[in-house]
Scaffold this active site. Sequence first.
Site, PDB file in Angstrom:
ATOM      1  N   GLU A   1       0.521  -1.564  -0.184  1.00  0.00           N
ATOM      2  CA  GLU A   1       0.149  -0.388   0.247  1.00  0.00           C
ATOM      3  C   GLU A   1       0.908   1.375  -0.253  1.00  0.00           C
ATOM      4  OE1 GLU A   1      -2.450   2.339  -0.735  1.00  0.00           O
ATOM      5  OE2 GLU A   1      -3.768   0.347  -0.269  1.00  0.00           O
TER       6      GLU A   1
ATOM      7  N   VAL B   1       2.565   3.610  -3.223  1.00  0.00           N
ATOM      8  CA  VAL B   1       1.923   4.522  -3.847  1.00  0.00           C
ATOM      9  C   VAL B   1       0.858   5.228  -3.690  1.00  0.00           C
ATOM     10  CG1 VAL B   1       0.208   5.015  -5.626  1.00  0.00           C
ATOM     11  CG2 VAL B   1       1.366   2.561  -5.968  1.00  0.00           C
TER      12      VAL B   1
ATOM     13  N   ILE C   1      -2.463   7.237   1.268  1.00  0.00           N
ATOM     14  CA  ILE C   1      -4.298   7.350   0.752  1.00  0.00           C
ATOM     15  C   ILE C   1      -3.972   5.171  -0.159  1.00  0.00           C
ATOM     16  CG2 ILE C   1      -5.267   7.886  -1.493  1.00  0.00           C
ATOM     17  CD1 ILE C   1      -3.303  10.695  -1.734  1.00  0.00           C
TER      18      ILE C   1
ATOM     19  N   LYS D   1       4.893   4.429  -9.835  1.00  0.00           N
ATOM     20  CA  LYS D   1       3.793   4.473  -8.750  1.00  0.00           C
ATOM     21  C   LYS D   1       2.892   3.942  -9.948  1.00  0.00           C
ATOM     22  CE  LYS D   1       5.400   7.249  -5.951  1.00  0.00           C
ATOM     23  NZ  LYS D   1       5.953   8.980  -5.177  1.00  0.00           N
TER      24      LYS D   1
END
Lengths: 436, 436
Positions: free
Chosen positions: B129, B132, B136, B205
């Site tokens: 997670e 990227v 968020i 990303k």
Amino acid sequence: MKPIRVGLLGLGVVGGGTIEVLRRNREEIARRAGREILITHATAKNLDKSRDFALDGIALVADAHALVSNPEIDIICELIGGDTNTKELVLAAIAHGKHVVTANKALLARHGTEIFAAAQKHQVMVAFEAAVAGGIPIIKALREGLSANRIEWIAGIINGTSNFILSEMRSRGASFESVLKEAQAKGYAEADPSFDIEGIDAAHKLTILSAIAFGTPVQFESAYTEGISKLTDKDIKYAEQLGYRIKLLGITRWTKAGIELRVHPTLIPEKRLIANVEGVMNAVLVKGDAVGATLYSGRGAGAEATASAVIADLVDVTRMLTSDPEHRVPHLAFQPDQLRDTPILPIEKIETAYYLRISAYDQPGVMADVTRILADSYISIDAMLQKEAEEGEDIVDVIILTHLCIEEHANAAIQKIEGLPTIVGKVVRIRLEELN
Amino acid sequence: MKPIRVGLLGLGVVGGGTIEVLRRNREEIARRAGREILITHATAKNLDKSRDFALDGIALVADAHALVSNPEIDIICELIGGDTNTKELVLAAIAHGKHVVTANKALLARHGTEIFAAAQKHQVMVAFEAAVAGGIPIIKALREGLSANRIEWIAGIINGTSNFILSEMRSRGASFESVLKEAQAKGYAEADPSFDIEGIDAAHKLTILSAIAFGTPVQFESAYTEGISKLTDKDIKYAEQLGYRIKLLGITRWTKAGIELRVHPTLIPEKRLIANVEGVMNAVLVKGDAVGATLYSGRGAGAEATASAVIADLVDVTRMLTSDPEHRVPHLAFQPDQLRDTPILPIEKIETAYYLRISAYDQPGVMADVTRILADSYISIDAMLQKEAEEGEDIVDVIILTHLCIEEHANAAIQKIEGLPTIVGKVVRIRLEELN
């Protein structure tokens, strides 16, 4: 592997959307979930009603209680809404060992604690992403994505009807009553709109968010609720003069003394991203101690947006029932044997629009030459801006925005434009995307 | 239940943030995860370096290979970055049956396919997670929250350095070079900034997002990358005159001919929410066929924002190792036996700011009376706006914005103000939140 079988309670707007999206994206969803998800049975209050979606292959059942106890069904999807009959049906489904997916915020805000305890006891999942903020995966973000954080507060625009009314009141200087009438005509507001405009719907959703954020039982009865029906366009205008917008916010905040849980019209600084969420869109702003503020926005209602969340939950349950725990979610979202070598396009083949800045001698015929080259390359012009030549200068900037075209066509046209004797130097080219 | 033991590779900014947040929110995280998560071992290139976070309780290990094979460790957390040594270490960890959490976008964009295949073979999770958009939870949103959708396109502001530079260029009319220098001085840009400003970091990303969205292997080598170093303030200004902002966007789009995968400066309409994401913030806009466009925004970098995502992954793995599959994520985010009956505050006890609209006779002394009452109630004034009386009217609107105060104090003050002989009718009171 045989499909996961879903029994659908309710054939209204969201039920229809769920049937449609599951059917349209059937293959894509199976590639992600690991097997097919099929709605095999459905029930509704009035089975004979005409509907604008096809039911082919779905067995209609008159008795909802027979449906929730049907041994052929793996997951019960409750899309009836309201908390009168649904509580009994959901508890019966759980008692029969069915996993439950529901979009029912009223049910969970009032009876969530009881329902979740029953699910725990009977070893089933009750999934409810669709209950808050429609298609925005805010439940997943809070329960999983932000699990490292002490949540400080949440502020959400979580009722689209109210946000539409407030947006229209501000942008057109219109009164609450006149915009409400229009919203009713457009189908954005119910004939009896009090549930939306008095903040009750938002309070249901906020109650669920608050419990998840702070680790408490659901406590809808303690929520403070104040709607937008008394707001005047005068106050909206004054707020704007002071740099604020008025939104119906659901706010929940942790304090040492207790938790704030309140829905009411709220001034917020216009420079905040959430202040610019307009129309029927929803948005939830979450403040965590580690991550800071994160915002989640999108459609908060509507058939397919809500279906998106319902089906995400169906996929969640299906993945749990299908894969080993450590491969529940495939690394690249799709099952490893379902990846495809779709080619990446070379940049010359992409389609985009362009901003072109051209430096040209300030003389007749230049623009005719440039626009002719663009037309010959199948590039149409969206907007054009010619700057005045500065005092003593004979070169002007011409800015052209194009419509969508293929990059290699744009490159060829630019090369031709740069070859014109009336053009100075290179054309500046920046890509443009409307993102709509 | 005994704690989950984590071995940390890398003690840089993100490593330090992860240690800090895990320690600070230790209890809250365990209430969510089902058991404690402990970093037991760590390694770094230079073990003797002084650090501004405490290591107490963490055993420092010189040999990273010894760490990834240590049988006492359940999860390896790779926060070194870069793809030279890390690939070997991550593959070794996987071969030793360790689950892996990594923030390493370069590694996954280049070698993800190989790493995920190894994870599949050795029955372990590789969670990423944090790779990227920092804190968020966009990986979770795409892989799980939006799993019902055929993704049409993704457009993201996924490099904070570039977004900071473009935001400053626009708001101050400054040149690229001058803002870059400032960003370097503030620590927002590296001494060698090319990785950020030439779009390589964003392309790493974007490559990951694209694979997850469309179900393809990672294909960084096919990404088109164009940075912001050639942008002029002139073009930013012209774009603004036409209603657009220029952002460094990563765009990936599915077309029948193939997938677009491109990073470049892009004009976007200023009315889009994502056009208003400024400074070092990140945002990802995802268009799904069912849900429509959803936006996710927040801090894309920094110690604790990235740690938030790293720890969310640690919680994910811990939940998988701890609970029955159907109760992997507790219904209310926290384990059922960890819910607390924190009271909901009655509305009189909440703390907020206010917009007050007061109708007063246009005569001397009115404001002195009103401000005296507010001061006596411990309410301080943030802003005041007095409207001119209209022709022939002797009543004026006075708008006051207050600082934070307790609602019951505001109520008492309003009651007193309404009792003044110079005040007409009721005071209009709307709550105000700064949301910062």
